[in-house]
Write a protein that holds these residues in place. Structure first.
Motif, PDB file in Angstrom:
ATOM      1  N   ALA A 265       0.917  -1.252  -0.019  1.00 51.61           N
ATOM      2  CA  ALA A 265       0.137   0.065   0.006  1.00 51.61           C
ATOM      3  C   ALA A 265       0.769   1.250  -0.020  1.00 51.61           C
ATOM      4  O   ALA A 265       0.555   2.305  -0.262  1.00 51.61           O
ATOM      5  CB  ALA A 265      -0.719   0.101   1.240  1.00 51.61           C
ATOM      6  N   THR A 266       2.133   1.092   0.457  1.00 54.61           N
ATOM      7  CA  THR A 266       3.171   2.287   0.441  1.00 54.61           C
ATOM      8  C   THR A 266       3.247   2.748  -1.000  1.00 54.61           C
ATOM      9  O   THR A 266       3.376   3.931  -1.333  1.00 54.61           O
ATOM     10  CB  THR A 266       4.341   1.814   0.957  1.00 54.61           C
ATOM     11  OG1 THR A 266       4.133   0.951   1.916  1.00 54.61           O
ATOM     12  CG2 THR A 266       5.197   2.809   1.320  1.00 54.61           C
TER      13      THR A 266
ATOM     14  N   VAL B 210       0.474  -8.909  10.194  1.00 57.93           N
ATOM     15  CA  VAL B 210       1.030  -7.774  10.414  1.00 57.93           C
ATOM     16  C   VAL B 210       0.795  -6.512   9.695  1.00 57.93           C
ATOM     17  O   VAL B 210       1.166  -6.607   8.300  1.00 57.93           O
ATOM     18  CB  VAL B 210       2.533  -7.857  10.857  1.00 57.93           C
ATOM     19  CG1 VAL B 210       3.169  -6.574  11.238  1.00 57.93           C
ATOM     20  CG2 VAL B 210       2.946  -8.638  12.075  1.00 57.93           C
ATOM     21  N   ILE B 211       0.124  -5.486   9.985  1.00 58.44           N
ATOM     22  CA  ILE B 211       0.150  -4.321   9.117  1.00 58.44           C
ATOM     23  C   ILE B 211       0.814  -3.435   9.873  1.00 58.44           C
ATOM     24  O   ILE B 211       0.562  -2.934  11.056  1.00 58.44           O
ATOM     25  CB  ILE B 211      -1.467  -3.960   8.886  1.00 58.44           C
ATOM     26  CG1 ILE B 211      -2.293  -5.158   8.259  1.00 58.44           C
ATOM     27  CG2 ILE B 211      -1.467  -2.611   8.226  1.00 58.44           C
ATOM     28  CD1 ILE B 211      -3.687  -4.820   7.874  1.00 58.44           C
ATOM     29  N   ARG B 212       1.682  -2.769   9.121  1.00 57.37           N
ATOM     30  CA  ARG B 212       2.497  -1.716  10.078  1.00 57.37           C
ATOM     31  C   ARG B 212       2.814  -0.418   9.236  1.00 57.37           C
ATOM     32  O   ARG B 212       2.824  -0.759   8.009  1.00 57.37           O
ATOM     33  CB  ARG B 212       4.041  -2.112  10.367  1.00 57.37           C
ATOM     34  CG  ARG B 212       5.059  -2.687   9.324  1.00 57.37           C
ATOM     35  CD  ARG B 212       6.122  -2.822   9.686  1.00 57.37           C
ATOM     36  NE  ARG B 212       7.266  -3.236   8.587  1.00 57.37           N
ATOM     37  CZ  ARG B 212       7.940  -2.162   8.019  1.00 57.37           C
ATOM     38  NH1 ARG B 212       7.725  -0.901   8.139  1.00 57.37           N
ATOM     39  NH2 ARG B 212       8.678  -2.394   7.014  1.00 57.37           N
ATOM     40  N   THR B 240       2.754  -2.971   4.550  1.00 61.23           N
ATOM     41  CA  THR B 240       3.027  -1.872   4.948  1.00 61.23           C
ATOM     42  C   THR B 240       2.386  -0.615   4.283  1.00 61.23           C
ATOM     43  O   THR B 240       1.566  -1.085   3.298  1.00 61.23           O
ATOM     44  CB  THR B 240       4.697  -1.412   4.677  1.00 61.23           C
ATOM     45  OG1 THR B 240       4.813  -1.655   3.384  1.00 61.23           O
ATOM     46  CG2 THR B 240       5.425  -2.369   5.461  1.00 61.23           C
ATOM     47  N   TYR B 241       2.101   0.381   4.750  1.00 65.26           N
ATOM     48  CA  TYR B 241       1.395   1.669   4.303  1.00 65.26           C
ATOM     49  C   TYR B 241       2.336   2.723   4.796  1.00 65.26           C
ATOM     50  O   TYR B 241       2.855   2.917   5.668  1.00 65.26           O
ATOM     51  CB  TYR B 241      -0.092   1.657   4.861  1.00 65.26           C
ATOM     52  CG  TYR B 241      -0.153   1.820   6.395  1.00 65.26           C
ATOM     53  CD1 TYR B 241       0.009   0.557   7.077  1.00 65.26           C
ATOM     54  CD2 TYR B 241      -0.069   3.090   6.961  1.00 65.26           C
ATOM     55  CE1 TYR B 241      -0.070   0.605   8.394  1.00 65.26           C
ATOM     56  CE2 TYR B 241      -0.238   3.053   8.426  1.00 65.26           C
ATOM     57  CZ  TYR B 241      -0.238   1.894   9.196  1.00 65.26           C
ATOM     58  OH  TYR B 241      -0.170   2.004  10.537  1.00 65.26           O
ATOM     59  N   LYS B 246      -5.051   6.829   4.755  1.00 64.12           N
ATOM     60  CA  LYS B 246      -6.584   6.583   5.250  1.00 64.12           C
ATOM     61  C   LYS B 246      -7.352   5.572   4.665  1.00 64.12           C
ATOM     62  O   LYS B 246      -7.965   4.755   5.487  1.00 64.12           O
ATOM     63  CB  LYS B 246      -7.322   7.733   4.829  1.00 64.12           C
ATOM     64  CG  LYS B 246      -6.665   9.276   5.213  1.00 64.12           C
ATOM     65  CD  LYS B 246      -7.301   9.582   6.865  1.00 64.12           C
ATOM     66  CE  LYS B 246      -6.676  10.963   7.235  1.00 64.12           C
ATOM     67  NZ  LYS B 246      -6.406  10.981   8.674  1.00 64.12           N
ATOM     68  N   ASP B 247      -7.154   5.100   3.608  1.00 61.37           N
ATOM     69  CA  ASP B 247      -7.697   3.870   2.978  1.00 61.37           C
ATOM     70  C   ASP B 247      -6.791   2.496   3.023  1.00 61.37           C
ATOM     71  O   ASP B 247      -6.060   2.400   2.567  1.00 61.37           O
ATOM     72  CB  ASP B 247      -8.096   4.345   1.307  1.00 61.37           C
ATOM     73  CG  ASP B 247      -8.761   2.866   0.802  1.00 61.37           C
ATOM     74  OD1 ASP B 247      -9.867   2.615   1.490  1.00 61.37           O
ATOM     75  OD2 ASP B 247      -8.359   2.575  -0.387  1.00 61.37           O
ATOM     76  N   PHE B 248      -7.454   1.678   3.763  1.00 61.65           N
ATOM     77  CA  PHE B 248      -6.787   0.435   4.221  1.00 61.65           C
ATOM     78  C   PHE B 248      -7.623  -0.792   3.517  1.00 61.65           C
ATOM     79  O   PHE B 248      -7.368  -2.024   3.773  1.00 61.65           O
ATOM     80  CB  PHE B 248      -6.555   0.067   5.637  1.00 61.65           C
ATOM     81  CG  PHE B 248      -5.706   1.184   6.306  1.00 61.65           C
ATOM     82  CD1 PHE B 248      -4.307   1.221   6.185  1.00 61.65           C
ATOM     83  CD2 PHE B 248      -6.399   2.289   6.767  1.00 61.65           C
ATOM     84  CE1 PHE B 248      -3.790   2.316   6.676  1.00 61.65           C
ATOM     85  CE2 PHE B 248      -5.551   3.466   7.500  1.00 61.65           C
ATOM     86  CZ  PHE B 248      -4.280   3.166   7.159  1.00 61.65           C
TER      87      PHE B 248
END
Lengths: 295, 422
Positions: A265-266, B210-212, B240-241, B246-248
């Motif tokens: 998503a990065t 895991v979402i980090r 990861t983000y 904001k949008d997951f």
């Protein structure tokens, strides 16, 4: 397969909100004739107008949408009076700088007035999920997603009808196409441009609260990131064509979400803007088929 | 002519906007407006303590501190906590006669939770000879960016909350009192995932999602978590983000397809509840565990499922402890939300600086003297627990397990649960 379909659905839903943002943005650029950098803050004001309806009236979505439209419509008047009205014949960078200033002012005022913390927007739409079998795969579609997609379609259709079937709509189209000719035809150009700016802002405000409902929160700084997405979608649509701008928004949403399937998503924004650059390399006029086509 | 007047007005609006954006907190403004001392600044680069101003007759002089806090942006709740904690401690210390007879003042500036902004503001403090020590910033990433600056200028940076295990060791001038990620993250892997979730929730954890956040802090958490996860033989899937995301929804869909037994979020800001809420929204029933938010009231208040979140915490405002309960009640009155460990650490940081100034005794109060005294302080009993600096300049804490029950934080397991250590 089911996973890809679900990601596609996420993309369509997010893209629908981007499309609404882009429609409002294109109306502003088309009618006023100038780019705005205060659009993100307009969306934020719309989101907060609706948020306070949720707080004081309850989870009444139609009323909240009206409040979002009205709140952003009023901000549209302020922006028009301060940034555009006196500068139609001035160099374009003056009104551009004014919108940047208004953007900063609104954002910082919002942090003081509404508070810097994120506000929850919970349970506005029932948390129902429908499982649909598509070619042997399960598509999980949420009620919230259906509401958002339907709302965006209805609003876009209503705006199209307004532009094509009403006197004011025709006046807006005329001003969008040629201000001088419109003036000679007896149209009050300034008032019509004001109306166009406010309608565009109102649509931005509705997009703001849809973002709030979809992500369960609103904040004073929420607009900045989406302002660029609205601009990008609008550029894809040739800046002033609402149908193609909506298509641009939808494409950006889908590209972002499908991109995440293969990476992280990065990289979401990389996909969105790489797509924009690619399209512009091959079609500098965007998706729009006829150069100069307007709302 | 009218256009010129309007253009001038626009410029004024732009300037006001910029100033509002760059400004610090209200309290910070008030402190900077405090009466200036009359005497000339003493010679020498470091000793910048000011003689007592008129009306401050009971003080030997004034010692100014710089405060870095994210007053706006995604970490605003914590920045507000810093502001209140710092000022409360300073008010108390000054009311009790000051630190070794010196009046303390603090200027708090808004770093917006942004590393670049933090570095810029840290440099401004470091270049101001009147600032004797800097308190803050909130995130490990910002503190690590500031470490090189404070090292170059020779001024102490005492962070209430930086927990990356490589932060304090970056410079002898860097200190932190939050505890270290190389203890907390393995604690989560061993005691929450390996013991609490299987025993109390009946979920045998084999695969962990895991979402980090993709930041220094997030990476540090994840790397430390993985060291223990490998020992526990978990299969770990990670996504990861970027900060501010904001949008997951698409990320959660991707994670759900992996079918993990438990979902762990590593972040300190709004993303924690946003991820869990968006997971709830698609009807995904899975135990929620978070590393980073502590017992944040904002997180608990914004969850759609207010019975499904477990976190590690080195501290909890125990209502049965009269001192803690009174502080928590006072804080809630000031802030409008219940405190976490973060404002308590901010409060303790000011007291630690005061302790260091006391320890200097009759010696000259300089930036280096404060650093040296701080490094050699004996164990200090603060509001947030016992603080004893390691050689690196940070501390080691013990952890308990807290959870959200009916929208309220509660201690699920006390410090004894992880007594064996990691």
């Amino acid at each position: 397969m089911g996973y890809i379909l679900n990601q596609l659905l996420n993309g369509i839903c997010q893209g629908s909100i981007y499309a609404l943002m882009a429609i409002g943005y294109s109306v502003i650029v088309g009618v006023v004739g100038m780019v705005t950098f205060a659009y993100g803050e307009v969306m934020m004001i719309g989101a907060f107008s609706a948020y306070y309806i949720f707080i004081y009236v309850g989870n009444n979505l139609p009323l909240a949408i009206l409040a979002a439209f009205a709140g952003s419509f009023i901000i549209g008047i302020v922006i028009y009076k301060l940034c555009y009205e006196r500068f139609f014949t001035a160099p374009r960078h003056i009104s551009l700088l004014c919108t940047i200033g208004i953007s900063m002012l609104l954002k910082n005022l919002a942090q003081i007035v509404f508070g810097p913390e994120t506000k929850p927007v919970l349970n506005v739409v029932s948390n129902k999920t429908f499982n649909i079998n598509v070619f042997g795969s399960t598509l999980n579609i949420r009620l919230l997603q259906i509401v958002i997609i339907v709302l965006v379609i209805v609003l876009a259709a209503a705006l199209t009808l307004f532009f094509n079937r009403t006197k004011y709509g025709i006046m807006l189209r005329a001003v969008s196409q040629n201000k001088d000719a419109s003036y000679l035809m007896g149209i009050n150009v300034k008032r019509t441009a004001l109306l166009g700016n406010c309608i565009g802002c109102g649509f931005g405000g509705i997009a703001g609260i849809l973002l709030g409902i979809y992500y369960f929160s609103v904040s004073a700084t929420m607009g900045s990131a989406y302002s660029m997405k609205a601009f990008a979608a609008s550029v894809l649509g040739g800046l002033v064509d609402i149908r193609f701008s909506a298509l641009g928004g939808l494409c950006i949403g889908i590209i972002e979400n499908l991109g995440i399937v293969f990476t992280a998503a990065t990289f979401r924004d990389i996909f969105a803007f790489a797509f924009l650059i690619l399209v512009l390399i091959f079609r500098p006029q965007g998706f729009v088929s006829k150069k100069g086509a307007r709302v | 002519m009218k256009k010129r007047v309007l253009a001038l007005m626009m410029s004024l609006i732009l300037a006001v906007g910029l100033l509002a954006g760059c400004g610090g907190s209200k309290d910070a403004d008030e402190t900077t407006k405090a009466p200036e001392t009359a005497g000339e600044q003493q010679d020498g680069e470091e000793d910048a303590t000011e003689p007592a101003a008129e009306g401050d007759g009971e003080f030997k002089g004034t010692i100014k501190l710089g405060g870095l806090a994210p007053m706006t942006g995604t970490y605003a709740e914590y920045g507000k906590g810093f502001d209140i904690g710092f000022n409360k401690a300073i008010e108390e210390i000054n009311a009790a006669g000051g630190a070794n007879g010196y009046k303390l003042e603090i200027e708090i500036v808004d770093t917006q939770g942004d590393t670049v902004t933090s570095s810029t503001l840290c440099t401004a403090f470091a270049e101001d000879d009147e600032i004797m020590a800097i308190l803050g910033d909130f995130t490990s990433g910002a503190c690590k960016a500031d470490a090189e600056i404070v090292d170059r200028y020779g001024v102490t940076l005492l962070s209430p909350t930086a927990s990356a295990d490589d932060y304090a060791s970056m410079s002898p001038y860097c200190f932190g009192i939050m505890g270290r990620q190389d203890v907390e993250a393995p604690f989560l892997a061993k005691y929450i995932l390996g013991k609490y979730v299987p025993e109390e929730m009946g979920v045998d954890v084999q695969k962990v999602g895991v979402i980090r956040v993709d930041s220094d802090w997030g990476l540090s958490c994840y790397n430390n978590f993985m060291k223990q996860a490998e020992q526990e033989s978990y299969e770990v899937v990670v996504e990861t983000y970027a900060t501010g995301e904001k949008d997951f929804s698409s990320l959660i869909t991707k994670m759900q397809a992996e079918k993990p037994d438990v979902l762990v979020v590593m972040d300190q800001g709004d993303a924690v509840f946003q991820i869990f809420n968006q997971a709830d929204a698609i009807g995904w029933e899975i135990p929620h565990v978070a590393l980073g938010p502590g017992t944040s009231e904002q997180v608990a208040a914004q969850l759609t499922d207010n019975n499904n979140l477990i976190v590690t915490s080195p501290f909890f405002f125990d209502p049965s402890d009269p001192e803690l309960a009174a502080w928590a009640e006072w804080f809630e009155g000031e802030a409008g939300f219940a405190p976490t460990i973060h404002p308590a650490c901010a409060y303790d940081c000011v007291y630690l600086i005061a302790e260091a100034i006391e320890a200097i005794g009759d010696g000259e109060v300089t930036r280096d003297a404060i650093r040296d005294a701080l490094a050699e302080l004996p164990a200090y009993e603060g509001l947030s627990g016992t603080i004893e600096f390691t050689e690196d300049g940070d501390i080691r804490r013990n952890y308990m397990i807290c959870g959200v029950k009916d929208g309220q934080w509660t201690v699920l397991e006390g410090f004894e649960y992880g007594a064996e250590g990691v």
